[in-house]
Write an enzyme that holds these catalytic residues in place. Structure first.
Site, PDB file in Angstrom:
ATOM      1  N   TYR A 130       4.613  -5.289 -10.512  1.00  0.00           N
ATOM      2  CA  TYR A 130       5.368  -6.497 -10.205  1.00  0.00           C
ATOM      3  C   TYR A 130       6.228  -6.931 -11.391  1.00  0.00           C
ATOM      4  O   TYR A 130       7.373  -7.368 -11.213  1.00  0.00           O
ATOM      5  CB  TYR A 130       4.425  -7.619  -9.780  1.00  0.00           C
ATOM      6  CG  TYR A 130       3.727  -7.320  -8.472  1.00  0.00           C
ATOM      7  CD1 TYR A 130       4.458  -7.031  -7.324  1.00  0.00           C
ATOM      8  CD2 TYR A 130       2.335  -7.299  -8.384  1.00  0.00           C
ATOM      9  CE1 TYR A 130       3.831  -6.745  -6.131  1.00  0.00           C
ATOM     10  CE2 TYR A 130       1.696  -7.011  -7.185  1.00  0.00           C
ATOM     11  CZ  TYR A 130       2.452  -6.732  -6.062  1.00  0.00           C
ATOM     12  OH  TYR A 130       1.829  -6.445  -4.875  1.00  0.00           O
ATOM     13  N   ALA A 175       6.465   2.076  -4.010  1.00  0.00           N
ATOM     14  CA  ALA A 175       6.113   0.651  -4.022  1.00  0.00           C
ATOM     15  C   ALA A 175       7.246  -0.193  -4.589  1.00  0.00           C
ATOM     16  O   ALA A 175       7.607  -1.240  -4.029  1.00  0.00           O
ATOM     17  CB  ALA A 175       4.830   0.430  -4.813  1.00  0.00           C
ATOM     18  N   ARG A 188       3.319   7.247  -7.439  1.00  0.00           N
ATOM     19  CA  ARG A 188       4.104   7.564  -8.638  1.00  0.00           C
ATOM     20  C   ARG A 188       5.435   8.242  -8.293  1.00  0.00           C
ATOM     21  O   ARG A 188       5.906   9.111  -9.015  1.00  0.00           O
ATOM     22  CB  ARG A 188       3.295   8.437  -9.613  1.00  0.00           C
ATOM     23  CG  ARG A 188       2.027   7.753 -10.098  1.00  0.00           C
ATOM     24  CD  ARG A 188       1.305   8.598 -11.152  1.00  0.00           C
ATOM     25  NE  ARG A 188       0.084   7.948 -11.583  1.00  0.00           N
ATOM     26  CZ  ARG A 188       0.019   6.963 -12.476  1.00  0.00           C
ATOM     27  NH1 ARG A 188       1.135   6.523 -13.045  1.00  0.00           N
ATOM     28  NH2 ARG A 188      -1.142   6.425 -12.805  1.00  0.00           N
ATOM     29  N   GLN A 189       6.026   7.824  -7.183  1.00  0.00           N
ATOM     30  CA  GLN A 189       7.345   8.333  -6.795  1.00  0.00           C
ATOM     31  C   GLN A 189       8.319   7.191  -6.504  1.00  0.00           C
ATOM     32  O   GLN A 189       9.342   7.395  -5.863  1.00  0.00           O
ATOM     33  CB  GLN A 189       7.225   9.250  -5.570  1.00  0.00           C
ATOM     34  CG  GLN A 189       6.363  10.479  -5.803  1.00  0.00           C
ATOM     35  CD  GLN A 189       6.369  11.424  -4.621  1.00  0.00           C
ATOM     36  OE1 GLN A 189       7.410  12.000  -4.276  1.00  0.00           O
ATOM     37  NE2 GLN A 189       5.220  11.604  -3.987  1.00  0.00           N
ATOM     38  N   CYS A 194       0.843  -1.208   0.000  1.00  0.00           N
ATOM     39  CA  CYS A 194       0.000   0.000   0.000  1.00  0.00           C
ATOM     40  C   CYS A 194       0.869   1.246   0.000  1.00  0.00           C
ATOM     41  O   CYS A 194       1.906   1.287   0.665  1.00  0.00           O
ATOM     42  CB  CYS A 194      -0.893   0.040   1.241  1.00  0.00           C
ATOM     43  SG  CYS A 194      -2.041  -1.317   1.428  1.00  0.00           S
ATOM     44  N   VAL A 195       0.424   2.256  -0.742  1.00  0.00           N
ATOM     45  CA  VAL A 195       1.083   3.561  -0.753  1.00  0.00           C
ATOM     46  C   VAL A 195       0.011   4.627  -0.588  1.00  0.00           C
ATOM     47  O   VAL A 195      -1.053   4.539  -1.203  1.00  0.00           O
ATOM     48  CB  VAL A 195       1.868   3.801  -2.062  1.00  0.00           C
ATOM     49  CG1 VAL A 195       2.457   5.212  -2.095  1.00  0.00           C
ATOM     50  CG2 VAL A 195       2.962   2.761  -2.227  1.00  0.00           C
ATOM     51  N   ASN A 242      -6.446  -6.175 -11.625  1.00  0.00           N
ATOM     52  CA  ASN A 242      -5.615  -5.063 -11.159  1.00  0.00           C
ATOM     53  C   ASN A 242      -4.382  -4.925 -12.048  1.00  0.00           C
ATOM     54  O   ASN A 242      -3.281  -5.354 -11.710  1.00  0.00           O
ATOM     55  CB  ASN A 242      -5.204  -5.295  -9.705  1.00  0.00           C
ATOM     56  CG  ASN A 242      -4.598  -4.054  -9.063  1.00  0.00           C
ATOM     57  OD1 ASN A 242      -4.156  -3.145  -9.755  1.00  0.00           O
ATOM     58  ND2 ASN A 242      -4.575  -4.023  -7.745  1.00  0.00           N
TER      59      ASN A 242
END
Length: 276
Positions: free
Chosen positions: A249, A215, A211-212, A204-205, A242
């Site tokens: 991944y 993850a 977008r940095q 989770c972020v 998803n």
């Protein structure tokens, strides 16, 4: 930059106020008290064992984190969670992610608080080795890096989280969760370590920090720790619909395990893995 060592003695506008800290330096502490009081109440379940959570607790300094497995990137660092407040914030991030698409529901904040409470205690049990399902479980958090003359609270520092567990294949189990004959007997009489594998969950972020590279860098840290633990393969389940998660991944080296993955499966999850 990746720093790996052995383990040693380990929302938007903000209210700012000075405090005295070490050698009488005046530092800024960033803390949104309204968010804390409204959403991050101290868990009431299992009150006999409830830790005393301090939501104004300051983020640990780099010196206090000396000896922890750590990965630095950009303005952030990924490392193992240490404080109860970090575990609670990780649990809250998971609650927000779980209910993110259902914000239109009535009493949504109550649902999120309940989810976070349950996850907090479950997470502490897993990481202390009390659940019996893993050989070892880590909770990693991504935090904002320490800045000169500025100290943040834990709540305003943690921006991401994931779990890494080191597990043992059961007899008849060739992939995580794929057991032909359910049993608690270990895989075989081969050396114990021969059937260890690593498993990732609860990535989770915070939606304000996406977008940095948060993850992906947490995944890289998990991969390094899994390698140090002597495992040969790292697995993760991902929802078949998803696509962003699947791309994340794949970007970090995972591939779909075709033998057990099907969008038509009962839970519509794909199993992905990467060899270490």
């Amino acid at each position: 930059m990746m720093t790996m060592t052995t383990r040693g003695p380990l929302f938007q506008p903000r209210e700012t106020f000075p405090v005295s800290y070490c050698r009488r330096k005046t530092l800024e502490v960033h803390c949104d008290n309204s968010q804390i009081n409204r959403h991050l109440a101290v868990p009431k379940s299992d009150s006999s064992k409830s830790p005393e959570l301090c939501f104004n607790r300051l983020q640990l300094t780099d010196q206090e984190c000396y000896g922890l497995l750590r990965r630095n990137f950009g303005r952030f660092a990924a490392r193992e969670a240490v404080l109860d407040e970090e575990y609670w914030t990780a649990a809250w991030l998971r609650a927000e992610a779980h209910w993110e698409s259902l914000l239109y529901m009535r009493h949504i904040d109550s649902y999120k608080r309940k989810y976070a409470e349950q996850e907090f205690y479950a997470l502490k049990r897993r990481c202390s080795g009390q659940d019996g399902n893993s050989l070892k479980c880590f909770c990693f958090v991504a935090v904002k890096k320490e800045e000169k003359n500025i100290r943040r609270t834990v709540l305003n520092s943690v921006v991401g989280t994931l779990d890494l567990s080191i597990r043992q294949f059961l007899h008849g189990e060739t992939y995580p969760g794929e057991v032909k004959r359910p049993t608690t007997v270990l895989a075989s009489q081969e050396p114990f370590d021969a059937h260890k594998y690593a498993y990732i969950a609860n990535v989770c972020v915070s939606k304000f920090a996406r977008r940095q590279g948060i993850a992906s860098n947490m995944l890289y840290l998990a991969t390094d720790v899994a390698t140090l633990a002597g495992t040969k393969e790292l697995f993760v389940h991902v929802n078949a619909e998803n696509n962003p998660a699947q791309e994340l991944y794949k970007k970090t080296g995972f591939k779909v395990v075709e033998a057990v993955s099907s969008p038509l499966s009962k839970d519509q999850r794909l199993l992905m893995s990467v060899e270490l």
